[in-house]
Design a protein around this motif. Structure first.
Motif, PDB file in Angstrom:
ATOM      1  N   GLU A  24      30.467  43.226  39.314  1.00 37.14           N
ATOM      2  CA  GLU A  24      31.650  43.563  40.131  1.00 37.14           C
ATOM      3  C   GLU A  24      31.571  42.567  42.098  1.00 37.14           C
ATOM      4  O   GLU A  24      32.473  42.285  42.160  1.00 37.14           O
ATOM      5  N   LEU A  25      30.164  42.694  42.604  1.00 38.03           N
ATOM      6  CA  LEU A  25      29.947  42.346  42.988  1.00 38.03           C
ATOM      7  C   LEU A  25      30.419  39.961  43.005  1.00 38.03           C
ATOM      8  O   LEU A  25      30.767  40.104  44.121  1.00 38.03           O
ATOM      9  N   TRP A  26      30.019  40.024  42.286  1.00 32.58           N
ATOM     10  CA  TRP A  26      30.410  38.726  41.372  1.00 32.58           C
ATOM     11  C   TRP A  26      32.277  38.430  42.044  1.00 32.58           C
ATOM     12  O   TRP A  26      32.633  38.120  42.443  1.00 32.58           O
ATOM     13  N   VAL A  30      33.640  36.288  43.681  1.00 33.45           N
ATOM     14  CA  VAL A  30      34.972  34.801  43.561  1.00 33.45           C
ATOM     15  C   VAL A  30      36.222  34.550  44.384  1.00 33.45           C
ATOM     16  O   VAL A  30      36.337  33.744  43.786  1.00 33.45           O
ATOM     17  N   GLY A  31      36.567  36.077  44.662  1.00 27.80           N
ATOM     18  CA  GLY A  31      37.768  35.856  45.858  1.00 27.80           C
ATOM     19  C   GLY A  31      37.753  35.099  46.528  1.00 27.80           C
ATOM     20  O   GLY A  31      39.177  35.261  46.763  1.00 27.80           O
ATOM     21  N   TYR A  32      36.643  34.923  47.112  1.00 28.38           N
ATOM     22  CA  TYR A  32      36.874  33.930  48.029  1.00 28.38           C
ATOM     23  C   TYR A  32      36.563  32.180  47.981  1.00 28.38           C
ATOM     24  O   TYR A  32      36.448  31.053  48.854  1.00 28.38           O
ATOM     25  N   LEU A  33      36.500  31.943  46.518  1.00 30.18           N
ATOM     26  CA  LEU A  33      36.367  30.699  46.277  1.00 30.18           C
ATOM     27  C   LEU A  33      37.495  30.549  45.497  1.00 30.18           C
ATOM     28  O   LEU A  33      38.180  30.795  45.085  1.00 30.18           O
ATOM     29  N   SER A  34      37.603  29.287  45.014  1.00 27.69           N
ATOM     30  CA  SER A  34      38.479  28.086  44.112  1.00 27.69           C
ATOM     31  C   SER A  34      37.704  27.923  42.966  1.00 27.69           C
ATOM     32  O   SER A  34      36.633  28.155  42.939  1.00 27.69           O
ATOM     33  N   PRO A  35      38.997  28.348  41.157  1.00 28.98           N
ATOM     34  CA  PRO A  35      37.904  27.591  41.018  1.00 28.98           C
ATOM     35  C   PRO A  35      37.187  25.900  40.496  1.00 28.98           C
ATOM     36  O   PRO A  35      36.338  26.441  39.765  1.00 28.98           O
TER      37      PRO A  35
END
Length: 525
Positions: A24-26, A30-35
């Motif tokens: 859940e924390l991950w 990743v919601g703030y990162l790009s692929p």
């Protein structure tokens, strides 16, 4: 930025704690990162690779794609493979060379070196033409003019799969592949649009970063009391084009220490601007003093010339006015320059007039009445004698604007017809062409009658075509000599009339002839 911080965390030995973070924390991270960031993390260690490459991590990849608006993968692509295709500018085959554009028709990035081996052209030749034709409908292709291109490995893989299937499975496989081809075709517009939007946003972001960086550097220069350097256009251009200002990287203390040359440039520009302003003020003061001395009570035969414009264009004066401030330029020195200028200007101007006449004459012979100039700047052209030619407006003012300019003889020329007629006229009035001046002719106070023109009616007791000496010369030169009549003679072509002494007659003469209303025509009654 978040991915870089996570990389630093991994390098300092906190890998175990990072990997054991809850899913859940991950997902939030990743919601703030790009692929691109997620794929770089997955390649940083075996543990993170197993975490992000696991099929259960699709939600994380989806969250990362959503943060940058990346479209969903096309069928057959895993999330990591899709991220690699869309975000990494490397060839999909050699993984070394830079390829900035995605070929959405073939869903790949391919460099020029790999294209010759990995891309097929004209695969429809050979013994199995029917099979090759069918395979080409089951894989993505790109058509350029009459050439059809496809990825060699994909062609061979589909062909091998097709040949290995039984007849009852071939139709289903072909339908599946055609759907895939249709999906790729539909995605071309979607992918191209997304790439264009991403490129535009990226460029805007880079421009904004560069602008912010330049703004911070400018504020630091202003804090160092060097902001006045930006008043110089030259410094502003050099500042904007400086490599350390144009970059989009964040401004750090180390980078700021490398900007010492910009600070030196700013200090030099400020010093030069101060010196330039000081020199301009000194030049203004000296010019005002020179102007006052030039307009002083100097004796001059022609008060309108030379003008202050001619004086300020004098080479020696320019040198003196631009001397360093430590050298004293006083009134005595400027008076000497004025005297030298007047002498040189007079000599130069008279030499120019002698040159225009085209005769072997000295400056003293310019005042002879036989020398006549024509001004082509006036309309109609005007007849001029010396010294009035010196003060003629076309020689000292710009045509059309009326502004004062440096004296010029651009519009002057030798008056051929009148210079041929003047010796005849001067001898007729019993003077000598070699010594007669304009003043000598004017002192006679005579009038002259043209016999060539038709005589006016006698009912008013007067004659038409009677002129003063200047108007008569212009009349004879422009109307008769220029008309090709030939050489004029006296007394066949003109006669000398007595002067008009009576006040009433002088008034009538100033009004002109009552018949023709010509102010040049004198009426004698």
């Amino acid at each position: 930025m978040a991915s870089h911080r996570l990389h630093r965390t991994l390098r300092v030995g906190r890998l175990q704690r990072t990997v054991t973070i809850s899913p859940e924390l991950w997902l939030k991270i990743v919601g703030y990162l790009s692929p691109r960031d997620v794929l770089r993390l997955a390649r940083s260690s075996k543990d993170l690779r197993s975490l992000f490459m696991d099929p259960s991590s699709k939600a994380m990849w989806k969250a990362a794609r959503k943060s940058v608006g990346c479209p969903d993968p096309v069928s057959g692509f895993s999330e990591p493979a899709w991220a690699n295709l869309m975000f990494f500018n490397t060839c999909s085959f050699c993984c070394e060379r830079i390829v900035r554009n995605v070929d959405f028709c073939l869903l790949t990035r391919i460099c020029g070196n790999c294209a010759g081996e990995e891309i097929m052209t004209d695969p429809l030749t050979g013994s199995d033409t029917d099979v090759a034709t069918l395979i080409m409908t089951l894989i993505p292709t790109r058509s350029v003019y009459d050439q059809v291109y496809c990825v060699r490995k994909e062609f061979e893989a589909v062909k091998e799969k097709y040949l290995s299937l039984s007849k009852d499975k071939i139709d289903a496989y072909c339908e599946e592949r055609r759907e895939y081809v249709k999906e790729v075709t539909n995605f071309i517009a979607i992918g191209t649009t997304w790439i264009q939007m991403r490129t535009k946003e990226r460029q805007q972001g880079l421009v904004q970063k560069k602008t912010d960086r330049a703004s911070v550097i400018k504020k630091n220069l202003e804090a160092a009391k060097l902001g006045a350097a930006f008043d110089s256009p030259k410094f502003s251009r050099e500042f904007q084009n400086h490599p350390l200002v144009k970059t989009s990287q964040d401004l750090t203390e180390q980078v700021w220490s490398n900007l010492a040359d910009i600070m030196k440039l700013a200090k030099r520009v400020i010093k030069e601007e101060d010196e330039r302003e000081s020199q301009a003020l000194l030049l203004q003061t000296r010019t005002a003093l020179a102007t006052a001395i030039f307009h002083g009570p100097f004796p001059s035969l022609y008060p309108k010339i030379p003008s202050i414009i001619d004086f300020l264009a004098y080479d020696r004066l320019k040198v003196i006015l631009h001397l360093p401030g430590m050298i004293n330029v006083d009134e005595h020195l400027l008076k000497l320059i004025v005297n030298v200028f007047r002498e040189q200007w007079t000599a130069k101007t008279r030499d120019e007039l002698v040159r225009i006449l085209g005769l072997d004459q000295t400056r003293a012979q310019l005042q002879l009445a036989r020398n006549v100039f024509k001004c082509h700047g006036c309309f109609p052209s005007r007849t001029l004698f010396f010294p009035e030619v010196l003060e003629h407006r076309c020689c000292s003012h710009l045509r059309g604007t009326g502004q004062r300019c440096v004296w010029t003889a651009e519009y002057l020329s030798r008056h051929e017809t009148l210079m041929a007629f003047m010796p005849t006229f001067i001898r007729a009035i019993r003077l000598y062409p070699e010594i007669a001046t304009v003043g000598d002719i004017a002192a006679l106070k005579q009038h002259y009658h043209c016999k060539i023109c038709r005589r006016a009616g006698r009912f008013d007791g007067g004659f038409r075509n009677v002129y003063g000496w200047r108007s008569f010369i212009e009349h004879m030169g422009d109307k008769h000599s220029s008309a090709g009549r030939g050489r004029l003679s006296y007394p066949e072509d003109f006669e000398i009339m007595p002067s008009v002494e009576d006040p009433l007659k002088r008034y009538e003469a100033s009004r002109g002839c009552r018949l023709c209303q010509d102010p040049k025509c004198v009426l004698n009654t």
